[in-house]
Design an enzyme around this catalytic site. Structure first.
Site, PDB file in Angstrom:
ATOM      1  CE1 TYR A 259      -5.101   3.512 -11.372  1.00  0.00           C
ATOM      2  CE2 TYR A 259      -6.193   5.016  -9.849  1.00  0.00           C
ATOM      3  CZ  TYR A 259      -5.956   3.724 -10.306  1.00  0.00           C
ATOM      4  OH  TYR A 259      -6.578   2.664  -9.699  1.00  0.00           O
TER       5      TYR A 259
ATOM      6  CB  SER B 240     -10.418   3.081  -9.516  1.00  0.00           C
ATOM      7  OG  SER B 240     -10.236   4.061  -8.527  1.00  0.00           O
TER       8      SER B 240
HETATM    9  N1  LIG Z   1      -5.394  -0.133  -3.715  1.00  0.00           N
HETATM   10  C1  LIG Z   1      -6.279   0.801  -4.018  1.00  0.00           C
HETATM   11  O1  LIG Z   1      -6.519   1.717  -3.217  1.00  0.00           O
HETATM   12  C2  LIG Z   1      -7.023   0.727  -5.326  1.00  0.00           C
HETATM   13  C3  LIG Z   1      -8.109   1.605  -5.483  1.00  0.00           C
HETATM   14  C4  LIG Z   1      -8.822   1.585  -6.671  1.00  0.00           C
HETATM   15  C5  LIG Z   1      -8.466   0.693  -7.675  1.00  0.00           C
HETATM   16  N2  LIG Z   1      -7.407  -0.155  -7.498  1.00  0.00           N
HETATM   17  C6  LIG Z   1      -7.070  -1.075  -8.609  1.00  0.00           C
HETATM   18  O2  LIG Z   1      -6.945  -2.390  -8.118  1.00  0.00           O
HETATM   19  C7  LIG Z   1      -6.053  -3.140  -8.955  1.00  0.00           C
HETATM   20  C8  LIG Z   1      -5.053  -3.867  -8.098  1.00  0.00           C
HETATM   21  O3  LIG Z   1      -4.256  -2.922  -7.410  1.00  0.00           O
HETATM   22  P1  LIG Z   1      -3.682  -3.194  -5.945  1.00  0.00           P
HETATM   23  O4  LIG Z   1      -4.262  -2.178  -5.048  1.00  0.00           O
HETATM   24  O5  LIG Z   1      -3.810  -4.620  -5.589  1.00  0.00           O
HETATM   25  O6  LIG Z   1      -2.141  -2.789  -6.181  1.00  0.00           O
HETATM   26  P2  LIG Z   1      -0.827  -3.663  -6.120  1.00  0.00           P
HETATM   27  O7  LIG Z   1      -0.686  -4.315  -4.790  1.00  0.00           O
HETATM   28  O8  LIG Z   1       0.261  -2.750  -6.571  1.00  0.00           O
HETATM   29  O9  LIG Z   1      -1.054  -4.815  -7.204  1.00  0.00           O
HETATM   30  C9  LIG Z   1      -1.041  -4.558  -8.576  1.00  0.00           C
HETATM   31  C10 LIG Z   1      -0.789  -5.844  -9.300  1.00  0.00           C
HETATM   32  O10 LIG Z   1      -0.818  -5.567 -10.726  1.00  0.00           O
HETATM   33  C11 LIG Z   1       0.318  -6.202 -11.280  1.00  0.00           C
HETATM   34  N3  LIG Z   1       0.747  -5.641 -12.538  1.00  0.00           N
HETATM   35  C12 LIG Z   1       1.133  -4.366 -12.819  1.00  0.00           C
HETATM   36  N4  LIG Z   1       1.505  -4.292 -14.102  1.00  0.00           N
HETATM   37  C13 LIG Z   1       1.331  -5.522 -14.647  1.00  0.00           C
HETATM   38  C14 LIG Z   1       1.532  -6.078 -15.925  1.00  0.00           C
HETATM   39  N5  LIG Z   1       2.016  -5.355 -16.946  1.00  0.00           N
HETATM   40  N6  LIG Z   1       1.215  -7.390 -16.123  1.00  0.00           N
HETATM   41  C15 LIG Z   1       0.747  -8.137 -15.121  1.00  0.00           C
HETATM   42  N7  LIG Z   1       0.568  -7.689 -13.874  1.00  0.00           N
HETATM   43  C16 LIG Z   1       0.862  -6.395 -13.652  1.00  0.00           C
HETATM   44  C17 LIG Z   1       1.387  -6.083 -10.218  1.00  0.00           C
HETATM   45  O11 LIG Z   1       2.436  -6.978 -10.502  1.00  0.00           O
HETATM   46  P3  LIG Z   1       3.993  -6.583 -10.314  1.00  0.00           P
HETATM   47  O12 LIG Z   1       4.288  -6.855  -8.875  1.00  0.00           O
HETATM   48  O13 LIG Z   1       4.723  -7.474 -11.261  1.00  0.00           O
HETATM   49  O14 LIG Z   1       4.126  -5.130 -10.675  1.00  0.00           O
HETATM   50  C18 LIG Z   1       0.578  -6.437  -8.993  1.00  0.00           C
HETATM   51  O15 LIG Z   1       0.450  -7.826  -8.862  1.00  0.00           O
HETATM   52  C19 LIG Z   1      -5.439  -2.126  -9.927  1.00  0.00           C
HETATM   53  O16 LIG Z   1      -6.083  -2.220 -11.174  1.00  0.00           O
HETATM   54  C20 LIG Z   1      -5.730  -0.787  -9.274  1.00  0.00           C
HETATM   55  O17 LIG Z   1      -5.825   0.257 -10.223  1.00  0.00           O
HETATM   56  C21 LIG Z   1      -6.672  -0.158  -6.353  1.00  0.00           C
END
Ligand SMILES: NC(=O)c1ccc[n+]([C@@H]2O[C@H](COP(=O)([O-])OP(=O)(O)OC[C@H]3O[C@@H](n4cnc5c(N)ncnc54)[C@H](OP(=O)(O)O)[C@@H]3O)[C@@H](O)[C@H]2O)c1
Length: 302
Positions: free
Chosen positions: A154, A141
Site C-alpha cells: 500500500y 498518505s
Molecule cells: N483513512 C485513513 O486513515 C487514510 C490514511 C491515509 C490515506 N488515506 C487515503 O484516503 C483515501 C480515501 O480513503 P478513506 O479513508 O476515505 O477510505 P474509505 O472510506 O474506504 O473510502 C475509499 C473510497 O474509495 C473508493 N474506491 C475504491 N476503489 C475504487 C475504484 N476502483 N473506483 C472508484 N472508487 C473506488 C471506495 O468506493 P467503494 O465503496 O466502491 O469501494 C470509497 O468510496 C484513499 O486514497 C486512502 O488511501 C486514508
C-alpha cells in the site's frame, strides 16, 4: 482565498474522506461531482446533500469505459468547460507481509491507487491545460513518505502517487495547472475495516509471520484510538482547491505530521528498531519459528 464557485470532481466519494469532502465543498457553494462505484451510496449522498449543487456520477477509476463515460457526462453538464478542480481520492490498502501479498492483489492495488488516479487525471487534465487554469489534488498518505511494516505494498502505491504528483506539479506549472498532495494520518473511515478484510486472507496459522499477524487486532485498536474524523482532510482539500498559492503538500492532522517528522529525523537504524519493537518484528517473538526452521534444516543434514 478565492470566493469563486468552482466545479470540482471527487473520486471515491461514496464513503470516508471523499464523502465528507464532497459534502463539505458542496456546502461551501461549489458545484461538486461526487463520484463512486456504488449507485445506492451515491443516491444516499445526494439525499444528504440537499440544498447544495452536488451531483453524482458513477465512476470506477479502474474501468476505462467508466472514466470515458464520466468525462463525457461532465462535458455535457458543464457545456464543455470541464473541471476547475479534480480530487483523486479513491483508494484502498492491502495489509500483510510484503513477501506474502500475491501479484494479483498487488496489481489490483496499483490499478486503483496509481493507474486509476492517472487515468482520471489524463481524462480531465487536457481541458485545464488548454484553458490555462485548474487544480489537481491527489490524496496520498503519510505512508507516501514513510513506510510501515505490513503496509509495504500500500505504501509503495502512495510513494508512486507522491512522485507522479511532484513531476506533474512542475510540468504543469507553465500551463497554470497546480498540483497538490494531501497526506492524511490515521483517519476514522472505512479504510481500516477494508484493510483488515484484505489482511484476513494472509492471517494463516501456518504463516511464518503468524506471531505478528496474531496482533493485527491490537494494532487496529491502537489505530482506532489515534484516529481523528475526516474534517481536517476536507479542510486541507478546501485549502488546496481555493488558496491563491496552494502548497505542494498538506499534512493532516498536524500531530501525525509531527510523529512522521520525528521518525524521519531518527537515524534509519533507530527508526527500524523502533518500528520493529512497536509492531513485534523481534527475534524473540519469532523464536519458535526460527527454532523449528533450524531444527528442520538439521534433520535435512544441511
Ligand atoms: N483513512 C485513513 O486513515 C487514510 C490514511 C491515509 C490515506 N488515506 C487515503 O484516503 C483515501 C480515501 O480513503 P478513506 O479513508 O476515505 O477510505 P474509505 O472510506 O474506504 O473510502 C475509499 C473510497 O474509495 C473508493 N474506491 C475504491 N476503489 C475504487 C475504484 N476502483 N473506483 C472508484 N472508487 C473506488 C471506495 O468506493 P467503494 O465503496 O466502491 O469501494 C470509497 O468510496 C484513499 O486514497 C486512502 O488511501 C486514508
Amino acid at each position: 482565498m478565492s470566493k469563486k464557485s468552482l466545479t470540482i470532481l471527487i473520486t471515491g466519494a461514496t464513503s470516508g474522506i471523499g464523502r465528507h469532502a464532497a459534502l463539505h465543498l458542496a456546502h461551501l457553494g461549489h458545484r461538486v461531482f461526487a463520484t463512486g462505484r456504488n449507485p445506492a451510496a451515491l443516491e444516499l449522498l445526494k439525499t444528504d446533500a440537499r440544498d447544495t449543487r452536488l451531483e453524482t456520477l458513477v465512476l470506477d477509476v479502474t474501468d476505462p469505459a467508466s472514466v470515458a463515460g464520466a468525462k463525457a457526462s461532465v462535458d455535457a453538464r458543464t457545456g464543455g468547460h470541464g473541471l476547475d478542480v479534480l480530487v483523486n481520492n479513491a483508494g484502498y490498502g492491502v495489509l500483510g507481509p510484503t513477501e506474502m501479498i500475491s501479484d494479483e492483489d498487488m496489481r489490483a492495488q496499483y490499478e486503483t491507487n496509481v493507474f486509476g488516479l492517472m487515468a482520471v487525471t489524463r481524462a480531465f487534465l487536457p481541458q485545464m491545460r488548454e484553458r490555462g487554469a485548474g487544480r489537481i489534488i491527489n490524496v496520498s498518505s503519510l505512508g507516501g513518505r514513510f513506510t510501515l511494516p505490513l503496509f509495504g505494498v500500500y505504501n509503495s502505491t502512495k510513494y508512486a502517487v507522491e512522485s507522479l504528483s511532484d513531476a506533474l506539479r512542475v510540468e504543469l506549472r507553465p500551463f497554470g495547472v497546480q498540483v497538490s498532495l494531501i497526506e492524511p494520518g490515521v483517519i476514522d473511515t472505512g479504510f481500516t475495516d477494508r484493510s483488515m478484510i484484505e489482511a484476513s486472507k494472509y492471517r494463516r496459522a501456518d504463516s511464518p509471520y503468524a506471531p505478528v499477524l496474531d496482533r493485527a487486532e491490537d494494532m487496529r485498536k491502537f489505530s482506532d484510538k489515534t484516529a481523528v474524523g475526516p474534517r481536517c482532510i476536507s479542510r486541507a482539500i478546501e485549502k488546496a482547491a481555493t488558496a491563491r498559492r496552494p502548497n505542494a503538500r498538506y499534512v493532516a492532522p498536524l500531530r501525525a505530521g509531527f510523529a512522521m517528522g520525528f521518525l524521519r529525523a531518527l537515524p534509519e537504524r533507530w527508526a527500524d528498531a523502533l518500528l520493529a519493537l512497536a509492531l513485534g518484528f523481534t527475534r524473540r517473538r519469532f523464536a519458535r519459528q526460527l527454532a523449528s526452521t533450524s531444527k528442520a534444516l538439521q534433520l535435512q543434514g544441511r
